[in-house]
Design an enzyme around this catalytic site. Sequence first.
Site, PDB file in Angstrom:
ATOM      1  N   HIS A 224       0.866  -1.169   0.000  1.00  0.00           N
ATOM      2  CA  HIS A 224       0.000   0.000   0.000  1.00  0.00           C
ATOM      3  C   HIS A 224       0.902   1.217   0.000  1.00  0.00           C
ATOM      4  CE1 HIS A 224      -2.388   3.104   1.890  1.00  0.00           C
ATOM      5  NE2 HIS A 224      -1.791   2.945   3.033  1.00  0.00           N
ATOM      6  N   TYR A 255      -5.736   9.192   2.015  1.00  0.00           N
ATOM      7  CA  TYR A 255      -5.762   9.761   3.367  1.00  0.00           C
ATOM      8  C   TYR A 255      -4.502  10.588   3.594  1.00  0.00           C
ATOM      9  CZ  TYR A 255      -2.745   5.834   4.801  1.00  0.00           C
ATOM     10  OH  TYR A 255      -1.729   4.928   4.911  1.00  0.00           O
ATOM     11  N   ASP A 541     -27.852 -19.738  18.473  1.00  0.00           N
ATOM     12  CA  ASP A 541     -29.132 -20.384  18.747  1.00  0.00           C
ATOM     13  C   ASP A 541     -29.310 -21.473  17.698  1.00  0.00           C
ATOM     14  OD1 ASP A 541     -29.694 -18.709  16.548  1.00  0.00           O
ATOM     15  OD2 ASP A 541     -31.755 -18.333  17.212  1.00  0.00           O
TER      16      ASP A 541
HETATM   17  N1  FFO Z   1     -32.372 -24.684  12.535  1.00  0.00           N
HETATM   18  C1  FFO Z   1     -33.436 -24.993  11.796  1.00  0.00           C
HETATM   19  N2  FFO Z   1     -33.749 -26.276  11.648  1.00  0.00           N
HETATM   20  N3  FFO Z   1     -34.171 -24.040  11.189  1.00  0.00           N
HETATM   21  C2  FFO Z   1     -33.877 -22.723  11.300  1.00  0.00           C
HETATM   22  O1  FFO Z   1     -34.558 -21.878  10.697  1.00  0.00           O
HETATM   23  C3  FFO Z   1     -32.748 -22.362  12.093  1.00  0.00           C
HETATM   24  N4  FFO Z   1     -32.332 -21.064  12.293  1.00  0.00           N
HETATM   25  C4  FFO Z   1     -31.441 -20.780  13.417  1.00  0.00           C
HETATM   26  C5  FFO Z   1     -30.353 -21.803  13.432  1.00  0.00           C
HETATM   27  N5  FFO Z   1     -30.912 -23.128  13.416  1.00  0.00           N
HETATM   28  C6  FFO Z   1     -32.002 -23.400  12.688  1.00  0.00           C
HETATM   29  C7  FFO Z   1     -32.217 -20.841  14.712  1.00  0.00           C
HETATM   30  N6  FFO Z   1     -33.229 -19.870  14.805  1.00  0.00           N
HETATM   31  C8  FFO Z   1     -37.163 -20.730  15.833  1.00  0.00           C
HETATM   32  C9  FFO Z   1     -36.620 -19.483  16.092  1.00  0.00           C
HETATM   33  C10 FFO Z   1     -35.321 -19.205  15.720  1.00  0.00           C
HETATM   34  C11 FFO Z   1     -34.556 -20.171  15.102  1.00  0.00           C
HETATM   35  C12 FFO Z   1     -35.089 -21.405  14.809  1.00  0.00           C
HETATM   36  C13 FFO Z   1     -36.399 -21.680  15.177  1.00  0.00           C
HETATM   37  C14 FFO Z   1     -38.537 -21.057  16.281  1.00  0.00           C
HETATM   38  O2  FFO Z   1     -39.256 -21.761  15.612  1.00  0.00           O
HETATM   39  N7  FFO Z   1     -38.939 -20.595  17.468  1.00  0.00           N
HETATM   40  C15 FFO Z   1     -40.252 -20.851  18.017  1.00  0.00           C
HETATM   41  C16 FFO Z   1     -40.290 -22.113  18.806  1.00  0.00           C
HETATM   42  C17 FFO Z   1     -39.696 -22.041  20.149  1.00  0.00           C
HETATM   43  C18 FFO Z   1     -39.960 -23.287  20.967  1.00  0.00           C
HETATM   44  O3  FFO Z   1     -40.990 -23.939  20.802  1.00  0.00           O
HETATM   45  O4  FFO Z   1     -39.072 -23.577  21.791  1.00  0.00           O
HETATM   46  C19 FFO Z   1     -40.693 -19.698  18.868  1.00  0.00           C
HETATM   47  O5  FFO Z   1     -39.842 -18.949  19.356  1.00  0.00           O
HETATM   48  O6  FFO Z   1     -41.895 -19.559  19.014  1.00  0.00           O
HETATM   49  C20 FFO Z   1     -32.544 -20.068  11.371  1.00  0.00           C
HETATM   50  O7  FFO Z   1     -31.973 -19.011  11.433  1.00  0.00           O
END
Ligand code: FFO
Length: 812
Positions: A224, A255, A541
């Site tokens: 650079h 810069y 998550d």
């Molecule tokens: N895994 C799967 N199979 N599908 C996904 O879409 C995802 N995700 C991330 C990573 N892993 C995944 C996780 N994020 C819920 C919310 C966020 C998620 C995945 C699922 C969901 O359905 N929540 C519901 C149920 C909660 C419960 O019953 O405990 C809720 O909060 O009401 C995609 O990014």
Amino acid sequence: MAGPRVVIIGAGVVGAALADEISARGWTEVTVVDQGPLPATGGSSSHAPGLVFQTNSSKTMTELARYTVEKFCSLDVDGKPCFLQVGGLEVATSPERLAELHRRHGWITAWGIESRLLSPDECVERHPLVNRDRVLGGLLVPTDGLAKAVLAVEAQIRRATERGVRFLARHEVLDIRQSVGRVTGVVTDQGEIPADIVVCCAGIWGPKIARMAGMNLPLTPLAHQLAWTGPVPALAGQTEEAVRPILRHQDADLYYRDRFDGLGIGYYGHRPMPVSADDILSVDEAEQMPSVLKFTEEDFADAWTETRSLLPATREAKVEEGINGLFSFTTDGYPLLGESPDVKGFWVAEAVWVTHSAGVGRAVAEWLVDGHCSSFDLHECDVNRFEPHQLSPEYVLARDCQNFVEVYDILHPLQPSGKPRPIRTSPFHVRQQEHGAFFLEANGWERPQWYEANAGLVDGRSIPTPNDWAARYWSPIVGAEAQVTRETVALYDMTALKRLEVGGPGAAGFLEGLVTGKVAKSVGSVTYTLLLDHDGGIRSDITVARLAPDRFQVGANGNLDLDWFTRHLPADGRVQVRDITAGTCCVGLWGPLARDVLQPLTDEDFTNDGLKYFRAKHAYIGSVPVTAMRLSYVGELGWELYTTADHGRKLWDVLWAAAEPLGGVIAGRGAFNSLRLEKGYRSFGTDMTYEHDPYEAGVGFAVKLDKGDFIGRSALERRKADVRRRLSCLTVDDPSAVVMGKEPVYDGERAVGYVTSAAYGYTIGKGIAYAWLPAELAVPGTTVHIGYFDQRVEAVVAEEPLFDPAMSRLRG
Ligand code: FFO
């Protein structure tokens, strides 16, 4: 307690900062080796121009820079300061750049650092050399300034030395000793130094040192240009090194900094000049120093022309010296921090600029000494974040050069990183092309954002057009696909979702020790749960499906989840973890008519009783063997349908043939993101990250404190009682005022938080923005304002979720 025996390789800004920070935490059995002399070792720190601009789209990078500023301000060497806090000024010479400065003002405000937008006159007041006729405005960050990198190295070496750290100059590292997967020492040309932990802070030599430990370090040293003028008559008599703010002119990749009565000029506008770490000259061979190559004057011509236009006083001056200085670039612009995946005790702190160096020193020191870093969220910086293709030499070189070219460009948050593309394609790719997919990229996967074949669906629908910036990488088709998903049924390609298989007789117990919920339930159960770090911060998550007594499928967020599992595997071999993403694929089939599509295609029972919400089972869809999981990130009835890659196309065709006659659609990521925000589902890495705990992030329901021990549990008991901020749902009534994420949120004139993700909610008919707010403001009904470019967008805290709080869709 003197701690383990640590050898730090490299005594530049990073190695010196790390030695200081770990010795301050009581680890003093520390040796720092460098092939060069001290404190100017000949690496990038020794020629660094020292400009510290804290503004960054990444909160973490800004925080690392802020710590560097604070620390360097407190350091001196025999009264000579290590930081000249002259401020940082970025000027705009085009309307696009002026808008960009407003966006940057938003970031730095969101991250809690004071800054001001300046009129052209104010720019000239601050920096009188600036040509008033060229600039449209500026952004001033008063706490930015000039780091004296070599002095800062010296100051930190002195402090560490007082605590007992040994610094060995002129020790060239020849090899890393290891035994049964652990480092045991560092071999130098002056003999061997035993070590329990080795940290590679070798900067541009990093790839070469890491290779000695069998590690592939994805960085490229690029040259650079940095030039210094002779005396500028207008500056005659300036006795202080720097009085004017450091200056950036990003429109021309330039810069500037003061140096007494001359100027330093840095340039990124020239062709990328990558160098292999193996080809860097040694300290003795190099003319000046190894990180400094000969100035190629012809590459600087445009820079000098532009300089004389922006800073007319330089027309009376000459460029007297110049270098092509080497420093590290990475494929995504973030540093490389953490422990090798294969050799225990071999760590790296690499690709770190002076700007972030002290922050990185502290971050890695905490990580080493405490086992985790609590002061900074390091998920963007972890050296183990990469997918396998992202470690290939071809990819690394192409992306690193691209990042050099784009370093000052105005980049839209959705803009794919360009070359090389395409890299990974799902089995549905050909069908997606046939449907006119507009592809963006995710982890190397080509992922449709919307499908042009759905253009006809827009007619007769009310789909507001967002503002210009939000309208990029957008089409009204996104809105139509979202609405149709809620009306009939849609197919989504979920292949890019990271999938891990955890198997073996120890699998259930292993998972239970890592996750916040109970996952060792009946075969067929699916659980949404969290991975926490030891301090209770959210690492990911995930969903965990028990497909057999000894076999779990994990839906994860990225390679760091695989890395986290792998690091915690028991030594007895009773658990195996495998990344099954590439060999499998997934279709999300969601919408009120999902059952009408699926049931006729299979003998398995997909009624509400046949497969309940958050349950999984095996089925045949025609001839295709699938694992069906009943859950939906878009909040509709339906299933994630997994199969192996070879059956993917067939699965897609069978489902589409059944969905199309019912008025179904193939839908893209744009619709997906809007729908998940309506449903209030968080996205790891943007809405919540390592710095947040589950209670403040609104996912406390996924934590079962009474289930037995898991990583992070004891920290949570403390954190639960002390929630000071909350991830909150905001709605925006103005349909054109769609924001993008990372904007500051104001309560009156006070910046109080920032937006994480946002989209228009096409079925609720409002804009949605999730934002971190102080707990006292996170109350439904509270009005706040989002800072969007030069506007303030009114937003109201809403009760969440905005769509189907009764869960009648999902459980229907
Ligand atoms: N895994 C799967 N199979 N599908 C996904 O879409 C995802 N995700 C991330 C990573 N892993 C995944 C996780 N994020 C819920 C919310 C966020 C998620 C995945 C699922 C969901 O359905 N929540 C519901 C149920 C909660 C419960 O019953 O405990 C809720 O909060 O009401 C995609 O990014």
